[in-house]
Scaffold this motif. Sequence first.
Motif, PDB file in Angstrom:
ATOM      1  N   LYS A 128      -5.583  -7.184  -1.755  1.00 29.86           N
ATOM      2  CA  LYS A 128      -6.110  -7.103  -0.380  1.00 29.86           C
ATOM      3  C   LYS A 128      -7.227  -8.125  -0.146  1.00 29.86           C
ATOM      4  CE  LYS A 128      -9.440  -3.455  -1.078  1.00 29.86           C
ATOM      5  NZ  LYS A 128      -9.780  -2.082  -1.114  1.00 29.86           N
ATOM      6  N   ASN A 129      -7.963  -8.482  -1.231  1.00 31.95           N
ATOM      7  CA  ASN A 129      -9.016  -9.485  -1.068  1.00 31.95           C
ATOM      8  C   ASN A 129      -8.660 -10.821  -1.729  1.00 31.95           C
ATOM      9  OD1 ASN A 129     -10.718  -7.698   0.316  1.00 31.95           O
ATOM     10  ND2 ASN A 129     -11.295  -6.742  -1.643  1.00 31.95           N
ATOM     11  N   SER A 133       0.825  -1.215   0.000  1.00 34.79           N
ATOM     12  CA  SER A 133       0.000   0.000   0.000  1.00 34.79           C
ATOM     13  C   SER A 133       0.863   1.270   0.000  1.00 34.79           C
ATOM     14  CB  SER A 133      -0.944   0.010   1.197  1.00 34.79           C
ATOM     15  OG  SER A 133      -0.211   0.284   2.369  1.00 34.79           O
ATOM     16  N   SER A 175       1.760   3.793  -6.333  1.00 32.53           N
ATOM     17  CA  SER A 175       0.330   3.635  -6.624  1.00 32.53           C
ATOM     18  C   SER A 175      -0.169   2.476  -5.772  1.00 32.53           C
ATOM     19  CB  SER A 175       0.117   3.308  -8.096  1.00 32.53           C
ATOM     20  OG  SER A 175      -1.097   2.598  -8.253  1.00 32.53           O
ATOM     21  N   PRO A 176      -1.400   2.549  -5.268  1.00 32.29           N
ATOM     22  CA  PRO A 176      -1.916   1.442  -4.451  1.00 32.29           C
ATOM     23  C   PRO A 176      -2.495   0.300  -5.289  1.00 32.29           C
ATOM     24  CG  PRO A 176      -3.507   3.228  -4.492  1.00 32.29           C
ATOM     25  CD  PRO A 176      -2.361   3.689  -5.331  1.00 32.29           C
ATOM     26  N   SER A 177      -2.300   0.321  -6.615  1.00 31.40           N
ATOM     27  CA  SER A 177      -2.959  -0.669  -7.489  1.00 31.40           C
ATOM     28  C   SER A 177      -2.706  -2.114  -7.047  1.00 31.40           C
ATOM     29  CB  SER A 177      -2.486  -0.524  -8.932  1.00 31.40           C
ATOM     30  OG  SER A 177      -2.382   0.806  -9.282  1.00 31.40           O
ATOM     31  N   TYR A 223      -1.801  -3.208  -4.083  1.00 31.44           N
ATOM     32  CA  TYR A 223      -2.479  -3.427  -2.801  1.00 31.44           C
ATOM     33  C   TYR A 223      -3.975  -3.660  -3.030  1.00 31.44           C
ATOM     34  CZ  TYR A 223      -4.776  -2.365   1.566  1.00 31.44           C
ATOM     35  OH  TYR A 223      -5.594  -2.434   2.659  1.00 31.44           O
ATOM     36  N   GLU A 224      -4.579  -2.817  -3.878  1.00 29.49           N
ATOM     37  CA  GLU A 224      -6.015  -2.955  -4.138  1.00 29.49           C
ATOM     38  C   GLU A 224      -6.331  -4.315  -4.740  1.00 29.49           C
ATOM     39  OE1 GLU A 224      -8.344  -0.957  -3.244  1.00 29.49           O
ATOM     40  OE2 GLU A 224      -7.125   0.755  -2.614  1.00 29.49           O
ATOM     41  N   LEU A 238      -8.058   3.864  -8.644  1.00 30.72           N
ATOM     42  CA  LEU A 238      -7.152   2.741  -8.443  1.00 30.72           C
ATOM     43  C   LEU A 238      -5.793   3.024  -9.081  1.00 30.72           C
ATOM     44  CD1 LEU A 238      -6.997  -0.213  -7.589  1.00 30.72           C
ATOM     45  CD2 LEU A 238      -7.810  -0.845  -9.841  1.00 30.72           C
TER      46      LEU A 238
END
Length: 477
Positions: free
Chosen positions: A283-284, A271, A275-277, A279-280, A473
């Motif tokens: 994360k799931n 994260s 860029s949080p791409s 992580y996004e 994102l």
Amino acid sequence: MKTDKGRHALVIGGSMAGLLAARILTNHFDRVTVVERDFLPEEPQPRPGVPQAKHVHVLLARGKQILEQLFPGIDAELTAAGAPSVDWAADCLWLGLWGWTPRFPSHVVTHTCSRHFLEWVVRRRLTAYSNVQFLDGTQVRELLTDESRSIVTGVRVHSRNDTQETELTADLVVDASGRNSPLPKWLEDLGYSAPPETAINSFLGYSTCWYQPPEGFQPDWKVLLISYRPPENERSGLLYPVEGNRWIVNLAGVARDYPPTDEAGFLEFASSLRSPSIYEAIKNAKPLGAIHGYRRTENRWRHYEKLSKLPEGLIAIGDAVCAFNPFYGQGMTTAALGALTLDNCLHQQFQRSQNNLTGLTRRFQKQLAHILKTPWLMAAGEDLRWATTEGGKRSWVTQLMQRYMDRVLLLALDHPEVHRTFVEVIHMLKPSTALFHPHILLRVLRQIGASPKEGSSKVMTNSLTHSYNSPALHHER
Ligand SMILES: Cc1cc2nc3c(=O)[nH]c(=O)nc-3n(C[C@H](O)[C@H](O)[C@H](O)COP(=O)(O)OP(=O)(O)OC[C@H]3O[C@@H](n4cnc5c(N)ncnc54)[C@H](O)[C@@H]3O)c2cc1C
């Protein structure tokens, strides 16, 4: 030193460099033996001798071409066995130095499979050669020579199945035992000098986790690549699909900013990228097993080509000669280029002197050194962007090249054809001189003339808004 059509060649190490060298040796020798200290798995599985296989391994497009040349049909075989294909511009959501790179069909396409899967497919193809034998679970302990110690005549091996040591004779011994090769010590034991070494270390660390993508997740990319940005941002990440509908996710930190190997720390590091791409995306997603760390990443070149004396009947190849910072994905492709160099040298050798191997050792090591220069300059030049990197020199030429590359990357954001050339160069399909072609050079000069201040944030912001845009994102921090 005469051979009977080059009777027997022996390769130390059954990893990528060893397998590709062995494939070449089948063209020139009656028998080829690959000696590997690990027991080789029947299925595509990691093994202790190649710990790096748990991490991302990109086979560059030039490497893919060479594999197909050496094992016709292997590309289709990889596809049929489930290796995904990736176009490195169209399918790759890539936050480069200055912003998101353009996405378009570049036709620079490779497979993104796991390292052990690739090695297993190559090994399976090699076992089909009737003149190749694998001696696995067997460690080479030392070199054997003639009385004058001027010709290597074989190796002493120790089988893990028994306590006995045995001697194997060979007309040519190829060291492909990797980064920790004992060859420098073996040479010293025989009264030769160890090769001088150059090492450049950016203190890069990897953490890698494999994931099952979230159910129903259908992104418009196959690969996510978030680059670091020297000097202020040391963190990067790469996510790509591998066989078995899995993702492999690598986080990397330079200058000892090592990514953690616990789940919470891994996600937090992801994260924190530009860029949080990634992580996004993860994360799931469901992690498949432990997170693996790796820190042995320095560029290390053992200059066998500089030794004035080497025994005949011996060559070194692959990481045993030059191991690169893995970040640039050059190791396997350079091993493949080394194998082609070996093929050329052996052709010339046997044409010139009818099955006589005298002179091969020095000729090969010199030609190999020549092909290592470009990938070395690329890796070392990039690593020397960091003030914390140890080894090597930040010469004015290196700095000039870095500034030129910055300009090319900025230009590439708005000019897909420039980005394509850049991708072709890093995939070793084109020489680095392609980036100095007048159609790029003139634009770079024009850009320098037009921009008030080099690397100004205004230029960067403009370029960012022009390039690929999609939801939050994809925003850059
Ligand atoms: C973390 C990491 C990531 C990487 N990522 C990439 C990438 O993205 N793309 C890429 O192209 N390259 C990458 N590389 C580099 C790549 O792994 C190597 O360049 C490639 O595997 C070729 O190495 P090699 O065959 O020379 O040596 P290795 O793969 O190290 O294999 C050496 C072999 O020799 C055997 N051996 C050692 N000693 C003996 C002995 N005495 N007797 C018998 N057998 C012995 C070992 O068991 C092993 O099988 C990466 C490397 C690392 C460390």
